[in-house]
Design an enzyme around this catalytic site. Structure first.
Site, mmCIF file in Angstrom:
data_model
loop_
_atom_site.group_PDB
_atom_site.id
_atom_site.type_symbol
_atom_site.label_atom_id
_atom_site.label_comp_id
_atom_site.label_asym_id
_atom_site.label_seq_id
_atom_site.Cartn_x
_atom_site.Cartn_y
_atom_site.Cartn_z
ATOM 1 N N CYS A 1 0.855 -1.177 0.000
ATOM 2 C CA CYS A 1 0.000 0.000 0.000
ATOM 3 C C CYS A 1 0.901 1.239 0.000
ATOM 4 C CB CYS A 1 -0.921 0.097 1.201
ATOM 5 S SG CYS A 1 -1.913 -1.363 1.474
ATOM 6 N N ARG B 1 3.706 -0.695 -5.067
ATOM 7 C CA ARG B 1 3.654 -1.221 -3.694
ATOM 8 C C ARG B 1 2.310 -1.832 -3.356
ATOM 9 N NH1 ARG B 1 7.751 1.849 -0.063
ATOM 10 N NH2 ARG B 1 7.302 -0.030 1.070
ATOM 11 N N TRP C 1 -3.330 -2.548 -1.199
ATOM 12 C CA TRP C 1 -3.192 -3.995 -1.332
ATOM 13 C C TRP C 1 -4.072 -4.563 -0.226
ATOM 14 C CZ3 TRP C 1 -1.596 -8.218 1.562
ATOM 15 C CH2 TRP C 1 -1.246 -9.375 0.841
ATOM 16 N N ASN D 1 -2.228 2.351 6.381
ATOM 17 C CA ASN D 1 -1.504 1.137 5.972
ATOM 18 C C ASN D 1 -1.273 0.323 7.226
ATOM 19 O OD1 ASN D 1 -1.264 1.938 3.351
ATOM 20 N ND2 ASN D 1 0.930 2.390 3.439
ATOM 21 N N GLY D 2 -1.480 -0.976 7.135
ATOM 22 C CA GLY D 2 -1.256 -1.827 8.303
ATOM 23 C C GLY D 2 -2.526 -2.598 8.612
ATOM 24 N N GLU E 1 14.616 -19.857 -6.485
ATOM 25 C CA GLU E 1 14.298 -18.508 -6.954
ATOM 26 C C GLU E 1 13.728 -18.558 -8.381
ATOM 27 O OE1 GLU E 1 13.855 -15.633 -5.871
ATOM 28 O OE2 GLU E 1 14.240 -14.217 -7.490
ATOM 29 N N LYS F 1 10.120 -17.085 -9.458
ATOM 30 C CA LYS F 1 9.971 -16.080 -10.514
ATOM 31 C C LYS F 1 8.901 -16.524 -11.514
ATOM 32 C CE LYS F 1 12.437 -12.704 -9.552
ATOM 33 N NZ LYS F 1 11.844 -12.935 -8.238
ATOM 34 N N GLU G 1 5.372 -16.264 -9.848
ATOM 35 C CA GLU G 1 4.854 -14.925 -9.558
ATOM 36 C C GLU G 1 4.646 -14.094 -10.817
ATOM 37 O OE1 GLU G 1 7.367 -12.628 -6.935
ATOM 38 O OE2 GLU G 1 9.172 -13.098 -8.039
ATOM 39 N N HIS H 1 11.959 -39.108 -4.482
ATOM 40 C CA HIS H 1 11.066 -39.350 -3.332
ATOM 41 C C HIS H 1 9.671 -38.800 -3.577
ATOM 42 C CE1 HIS H 1 14.409 -40.956 -1.142
ATOM 43 N NE2 HIS H 1 15.104 -39.840 -1.318
ATOM 44 N N LYS I 1 5.210 -4.987 -3.680
ATOM 45 C CA LYS I 1 6.670 -4.925 -3.635
ATOM 46 C C LYS I 1 7.190 -5.052 -2.209
ATOM 47 C CE LYS I 1 10.762 -4.108 -5.359
ATOM 48 N NZ LYS I 1 11.344 -5.291 -6.019
HETATM 49 C C1 G6P Z 1 7.717 -9.233 -1.502
HETATM 50 C C2 G6P Z 1 8.347 -8.948 -2.857
HETATM 51 C C3 G6P Z 1 9.518 -9.885 -3.083
HETATM 52 C C4 G6P Z 1 10.525 -9.771 -1.955
HETATM 53 C C5 G6P Z 1 9.860 -10.006 -0.592
HETATM 54 C C6 G6P Z 1 10.791 -9.626 0.544
HETATM 55 O O1 G6P Z 1 7.105 -10.476 -1.518
HETATM 56 O O2 G6P Z 1 7.391 -9.101 -3.881
HETATM 57 O O3 G6P Z 1 10.157 -9.571 -4.307
HETATM 58 O O4 G6P Z 1 11.539 -10.702 -2.134
HETATM 59 O O5 G6P Z 1 8.701 -9.179 -0.460
HETATM 60 O O6 G6P Z 1 11.021 -8.249 0.468
HETATM 61 P P1 G6P Z 1 12.268 -7.491 1.046
HETATM 62 O O7 G6P Z 1 11.975 -6.049 0.735
HETATM 63 O O8 G6P Z 1 12.295 -7.771 2.509
HETATM 64 O O9 G6P Z 1 13.486 -8.002 0.343
#
Ligand code: G6P
Length: 607
Positions: free
Chosen positions: A2, A27, A75, A101-102, A481, A485, A488, A504, A602
Site C-alpha cells: 500500500c 507497492r 493492497w 496502511n497496516g 528462486e 519467478k 509470480e 522421493h 513490492k
Molecule cells: C515481496 C516482494 C519480493 C521480496 C519479498 C521480501 O514479496 O514481492 O520480491 O523478495 O517481499 O522483500 P524485502 O523487501 O524484505 O526483500
C-alpha cells in the site's frame, strides 16, 4: 505494501498526489483513492477498484483550489478490493478522511463498540473504525483527537487524517509501518516511501514508532509517543530520478535485469579490490562478531533464497552454525538466541513486517543484528546494530531481480569478510576470491547476452503443465528462486527442489509435458546432479539447463543456456539471470502484467 501520499501547499493538490501515487503504485495496486480539502473545509473524495488508471479517470471531477489532500494505493488485507473498501475512509458525516496502511488487530471489537454506540459503518475495512473513533474523540483539535484514539488501537499503522473543520492540516502517525514527512518551503509532503515525494523535496523526516506529525502549510510539528514535542532528524536523501523511469524499456523488470552488472559492481565498490575484501560497515560491531557462536539469517521471499546462496559457504568458512530461516517462522518460533548470536536480516525494502518482527525478537534476546538492505533510511536500517547497503538503486518491478543478485553477492561478501576477520581465510585465499569476485559484473553481462536464447526456449515450452526446477548445493537457492519467478510472473505452477529429492515423489510429475529446469554448476556434486537429470530424461522430461563450466557433462540437456565458468557459489548467483529472463518471457507469452503481478506487492508491511 500500500502507498500513502499527502500534500499541503499551493500546487494543484490532486495532480501532486496522483503523481506521487504513480511512483508508489508498485507497492499495492488493487484499488486507489484520494480525498482533498477545499479552503472552506469541504472534503471531496474519489475511490476506484483496480489500477490507478481507474482513479485517474475520475480525479478531474474533484473541485479545483484544494489546500490539502491525502491519497492511497491499496493492497487488500481486510475487505475485497472494491470501490467502497478503497481508502480514504470517512465517518458518517463526511468530516474525517483517513488513510491507513497496516492492520488494526482489534477492529472487530472496536466495530462492535461503535455499532452499539449508534455509528453506521459502511465498509468491511478495519481502517474505518479509526475514522469513527476520531469522530467521537474530536473536540476542535484533530491532533488531540488522533492522539487520544491511538492508544485504543492494536496492530500496525501508518495513518494520515484530515478534518473538514481544519482544512489546512494533516495529522500523521506511525507504528510498525513506514511513513515519512517531506519538508518543503511553504508546502509539506507525506509518503509511505519517500520515492513518491523526492522530486519535490529531499528533506525527509522518517517518523519513528509512536511518533505523530502535525502538518500545516507553514511547517510541521513532531511529537513522540508520550505527546512531548520532538526535534526531528531531517535527512537529505539523494533522488535517483532515472530509477523511477523505464528509459525506453517496456518493463521495469527488464530494465532492472539489465542493470545487474552495474548493481553488482556498486555492491563491491569500496569493499572488494585486488588486494582483498573489507566491509567497513562491520567495524562498528567488531566485538560482537568476535563473540558470535552462531549466525542466524532471516529474510522473506526472494531475499530468503538470495541468503541461502551464501549460507553454506559461510558455515564452511567460519566453522560456525549458520541457519537461514524465513522471518515469519523465526519471529514466532525463534532458535535459542543470546549475546553470542549474530542475526543477519536481508531485505530489499527494509520494511518487510516479518523481517522487522524477527529483528525485534533477536534484539530483545540480546543478539547483534546486522542488516543487509537496499533502501537507505528504511526501518530496518534504523533498528539494526550495523548496516551494509546493497547500493543496487531503486527497484520498481515487484519481482526482485537486481536486488536478488545484489543480496546474494553482499551476503557472500559479508561471509568472506567475517572469515577474513576471524583469521579463517589466508591472505592468498582472500586474493583469489577477490580476483574472481571482481569478474562478477562481466559474468553478469555475459549471462544477460546468453539469455537471448530464452525467448525461443520459452515459446517451445509455453503450455507445459508445470515446471520442476532442480539443483544441488549452492545452485539449489537459484532453482528455488527460478521457480518463484515463474510462479509470480507467469502464474505457472513451478516447484524448486533439491535434485536428490526428485526420486522421493516429485519425479512422478515429470513427462514430456512437465520439463525440468536445471541449474548445473561446476561443483563436487555435479556427477550426482547429472545422474538425477538422466533419470528425468528417462521419464521423457525435457531438461532446460543453465550450465556453468560443465563441458562434456552437458549431454542430458535438451535446451541449454551457457554462462561463464566460476566457483559454484558465484556461478549460482550468475545463473539466476537466465532464469529471470525465462520467467519474463513466459510472462510475456501469458500476457501477464510483468511489473505488477496480480495479488502481490513490492514491500509487504503486514504479517
Ligand atoms: C515481496 C516482494 C519480493 C521480496 C519479498 C521480501 O514479496 O514481492 O520480491 O523478495 O517481499 O522483500 P524485502 O523487501 O524484505 O526483500
Amino acid at each position: 505494501m500500500c502507498g500513502i501520499v499527502g500534500y499541503i501547499g499551493s500546487r494543484d493538490v490532486s495532480t501532486t498526489l496522483i503523481a506521487g501515487l504513480r511512483l508508489l503504485e508498485y507497492r499495492g495496486y488493487d484499488s486507489a483513492g484520494i480525498a482533498v480539502a477545499a479552503t472552506g473545509g469541504e472534503i471531496s473524495m474519489r475511490k476506484r477498484a483496480g489500477r490507478l488508471a481507474n482513479l485517474e479517470g475520475v480525479v478531474g471531477e474533484l473541485p479545483a483550489g484544494s489546500v490539502a489532500g491525502i491519497a492511497h494505493t491499496r493492497w487488500a488485507t481486510h475487505g475485497a478490493p472494491t470501490d467502497l473498501n478503497a481508502h480514504p475512509h470517512m465517518d458518517e458525516h463526511g468530516d474525517i478522511a483517513i488513510i491507513h496502511n497496516g492492520i488494526i488487530e482489534n477492529f472487530a471489537e472496536l466495530q462492535r463498540e461503535l455499532l452499539a454506540g449508534g455509528h453506521t459503518l459502511s465498509s468491511d475495512v478495519d481502517t474505518e473504525v479509526i475514522a469513527h473513533l476520531v469522530e467521537d474523540a474530536y473536540q476542535g483539535d484533530i491532533r488531540a483527537a488522533v492522539a487520544a484514539v491511538l492508544p485504543r488501537l492494536r496492530g500496525q499503522w501508518a495513518l494520515v487524517v484530515m478534518h473538514r473543520k481544519e482544512p489546512g492540516r494533516i495529522i500523521a502517525a506511525r507504528r510498525e509501518a513506514p511513513l515519512a514527512v517531506g519538508i518543503g518551503d511553504g508546502e509539506q509532503f507525506l509518503a509511505s516511501d519517500p520515492v513518491a515525494i523526492l522530486e519535490h523535496t529531499n528533506k525527509i523526516v522518517f517518523l519513528r514508532d509512536g511518533d505523530l506529525a502535525d502538518l500545516q502549510r507553514g511547517g510541521v510539528t513532531f511529537y513522540d509517543a508520550a505527546g512531548e514535542l520532538l526535534t526531528p532528524t531531517i535527512e537529505t536523501i539523494t533522488w535517483d530520478g532515472a530509477a523511477a523511469r523505464k528509459e525506453g524499456y517496456d518493463h521495469f523488470m527488464r530494465k532492472e535485469m539489465d542493470e545487474q552488472p552495474r548493481a553488482l559492481s556498486a555492491a563491491m565498490m569500496g569493499r572488494v579490490s585486488s588486494n582483498g575484501i573489507a566491509i567497513g560497515e562491520l567495524d562498528a560491531i567488531t566485538p560482537a562478531l568476535a563473540a558470535a557462536r552462531a549466525i542466524e539469517i532471516v529474510a522473506c521471499g526472494s531475499a530468503y533464497y538470495a541468503s541461502l546462496t551464501a549460507a553454506s559457504l559461510a558455515e564452511r568458512l567460519l566453522q560456525l552454525p549458520v541457519r537461514v530461516t524465513v522471518a515469519s517462522e523465526f519471529r514466532y518460533d525463534p532458535p535459542p538466541l543470546s549475546s553470542a548470536s549474530l542475526v543477519i536480516a536481508v531485505s530489499q525494502s527494509g520494511e518487510t513486517a516479518d523481517t522487522l518482527g524477527a529483528v525485534r525478537i533477536a534484539k530483545s534476546a540480546g543478539a547483534t543484528v546486522l542488516a543487509i538492505v537496499n533502501a537507505a533510511g528504511s526501518s530496518l536500517t534504523r533498528e539494526a546494530d550495523a548496516v551494509v547497503l546493497l547500493q543496487a538503486g531503486t527497484e520498481i518491478s515487484v519481482a526482485a531481480t537486481k536486488s536478488y543478485t545484489s543480496q546474494a553477492l553482499v551476503t557472500m561478501l559479508v561471509s568472506l569478510d567475517l572469515a577474513r576477520r576471524a583469521g579463517k581465510l589466508s591472505a592468498a585465499e582472500v586474493r583469489d576470491w577477490s580476483a574472481e569476485l571482481l569478474t562478477i559484473p562481466a559474468m553478469a553481462s555475459a549471462a544477460l547476452d546468453a539469455s537471448d536464447a530464452l525467448p525461443d526456449i520459452a515459446r517451445k515450452y509455453f503450455g507445459a503443465k508445470g515446471f520442476t526446477f532442480v539443483s544441488r548445493g549452492a545452485g539449489l537457492a537459484t532453482a528455488l528462486e527460478g521457480a518463484l519467478k515463474l510462479k509470480e510472473l507467469a502464474y505457472i505452477h513451478a516447484e524448486g527442489i533439491a535434485a536428490g529429492e526428485m526420486k522421493h515423489g516429485p519425479i512422478s510429475l515429470l513427462g514430456a509435458d512437465h520439463p525440468v529446469v536445471a541449474v548445473v554448476l561446476q561443483s563436487p556434486v555435479l556427477p550426482k546432479l547429472v545422474s538425477n537429470l538422466m533419470e528425468s530424461r528417462a521419464r521423457s522430461a525435457p531438461v532446460i539447463a543453465v550450465l556453468s563450466g560443465v563441458g562434456e557433462w552437458a549431454s542430458f540437456a535438451t535446451d541449454a543456456v551457457v554462462i561463464p565458468a566460476a566457483r559454484h557459489e558465484i556461478a549460482a548467483l550468475i545463473a539466476t539471470i537466465p532464469l529471470q529472463r525465462f520467467a519474463y518471457e513466459m510472462a510475456l507469452l501469458a500476457g501477464a502484467d510483468i511489473d505488477q503481478p496480480k495479488n502481490l506487492a513490492k514491500s509487504v508491511t503486514v504479517e
